[in-house]
Enzyme design. Structure first.
Site, short mmCIF file in Angstrom:
data_model
loop_
_atom_site.label_atom_id
_atom_site.label_comp_id
_atom_site.label_asym_id
_atom_site.label_seq_id
_atom_site.Cartn_x
_atom_site.Cartn_y
_atom_site.Cartn_z
N HIS A 161 0.92 -1.37 -0.04
CA HIS A 161 0.09 -0.20 0.04
C HIS A 161 0.94 1.53 0.70
O HIS A 161 -0.23 1.97 0.21
CB HIS A 161 -1.05 -0.04 1.55
CG HIS A 161 -2.38 1.16 1.35
ND1 HIS A 161 -3.07 1.69 2.26
CD2 HIS A 161 -2.85 1.02 -0.08
CE1 HIS A 161 -3.67 2.21 1.68
NE2 HIS A 161 -3.54 1.81 0.55
N LYS A 163 3.59 4.50 -1.16
CA LYS A 163 2.63 5.74 -2.43
C LYS A 163 4.45 6.09 -2.23
O LYS A 163 4.28 7.56 -2.06
CB LYS A 163 1.94 6.17 -2.46
CG LYS A 163 0.39 5.46 -2.47
CD LYS A 163 -0.20 5.14 -1.39
CE LYS A 163 -1.92 3.74 -1.73
NZ LYS A 163 -2.21 3.69 -0.92
N ASP A 168 17.49 9.37 -7.57
CA ASP A 168 19.13 8.54 -7.36
C ASP A 168 19.42 8.76 -6.18
O ASP A 168 20.30 9.28 -5.89
CB ASP A 168 19.59 10.13 -8.08
CG ASP A 168 19.46 9.79 -9.54
OD1 ASP A 168 19.46 9.43 -10.37
OD2 ASP A 168 19.22 11.27 -9.79
#
Ligand SMILES: [Zn+2]
Length: 222
Positions: A161, A163, A168
């Site tokens: 779940h 996000k 880099d």
């Protein structure tokens, strides 16, 4: 002047020279330590602390903001006015070596196409998403895989779940934002961008852990 004083003066002069050399080397070391390869000193020191809020009133034109040739479509259905999505494009497009994405659902064509472009520029793109989201309507996962981008999923009835994404190894974007048109244009969402080294390192460690955990060799089919 006595020879004793000459000796003392010589020692003091030598100490002064040594301290100058040590200070010079210290400065050079610090300067190099701060910098990443290919990055100027001012760029590497710059602190990033931003929050993007969604929804945007219109979807930002990817070509206009980060395309090689801009947007020459007079009837472009996307907006050329900067907004949260255009800033997200800019962050992702700034990648020079890697983008590690860990996002529950990826259905946004514009963001998926940006990852594909980065992959073509030899930026290493890795994606982790939820296994139950890969076959939903609009899912971009199979397109990403077809383009050679390595995608791993949780293979679990629980949700992957998160996000967040790491650019880099030095910039984190994290929040509630799924890569869907609904999140861009409808939902109340947030996405925080920061390059605090300690926080980024914690997310890098979590990404590494999940990437290994979701290696197909380590997961059994449902
Ligand atoms: Zn446009």
């Amino acid at each position: 002047m006595s020879s004793g004083w000459i000796k003392v003066g010589g020692v003091a002069l030598a100490c002064g020279l040594v301290s100058e050399v040590v200070y010079f080397l210290y400065k050079r070391y610090r300067k190099r330590g701060w910098q990443y390869k290919g990055q100027s000193e001012s760029e590497s020191r710059k602190e990033i602390e931003e929050v993007l809020f969604f929804p945007d009133s219109q979807v930002a034109c990817r070509n206009y903001f980060v395309g090689d040739h801009g947007c020459d479509n007079n009837n472009c259905r996307f907006t050329h006015i900067p907004n949260s999505l255009s800033r997200l494009y800019e962050f992702i497009n700034s990648a020079k070596k890697s983008v590690d994405v860990c996002v529950f659902s990826i259905c946004c064509t514009e963001l998926a196409d940006l990852l594909i472009e980065l992959n073509k520029r030899n930026v290493t793109v890795r994606v982790i998403c939820d296994d139950e989201q890969i076959n939903i309507r609009g899912s971009q996962i199979w397109k990403l895989r077809k383009e050679g981008i390595n995608v791993r999923t949780d293979n679990s009835s629980y949700l992957m779940h998160h996000k967040f994404l790491i650019i880099d190894d030095s910039l984190l974007l994290n929040g509630s934002f799924n890569w869907t048109r609904q999140a861009i244009s409808g939902n109340q969402e947030n996405l925080m961008a920061l390059n605090n080294a300690r926080i980024v390192s914690l997310y890098k460690a979590e990404y590494k852990k999940l990437w290994e955990k979701f290696d197909p060799k380590n997961t059994s089919p449902l």
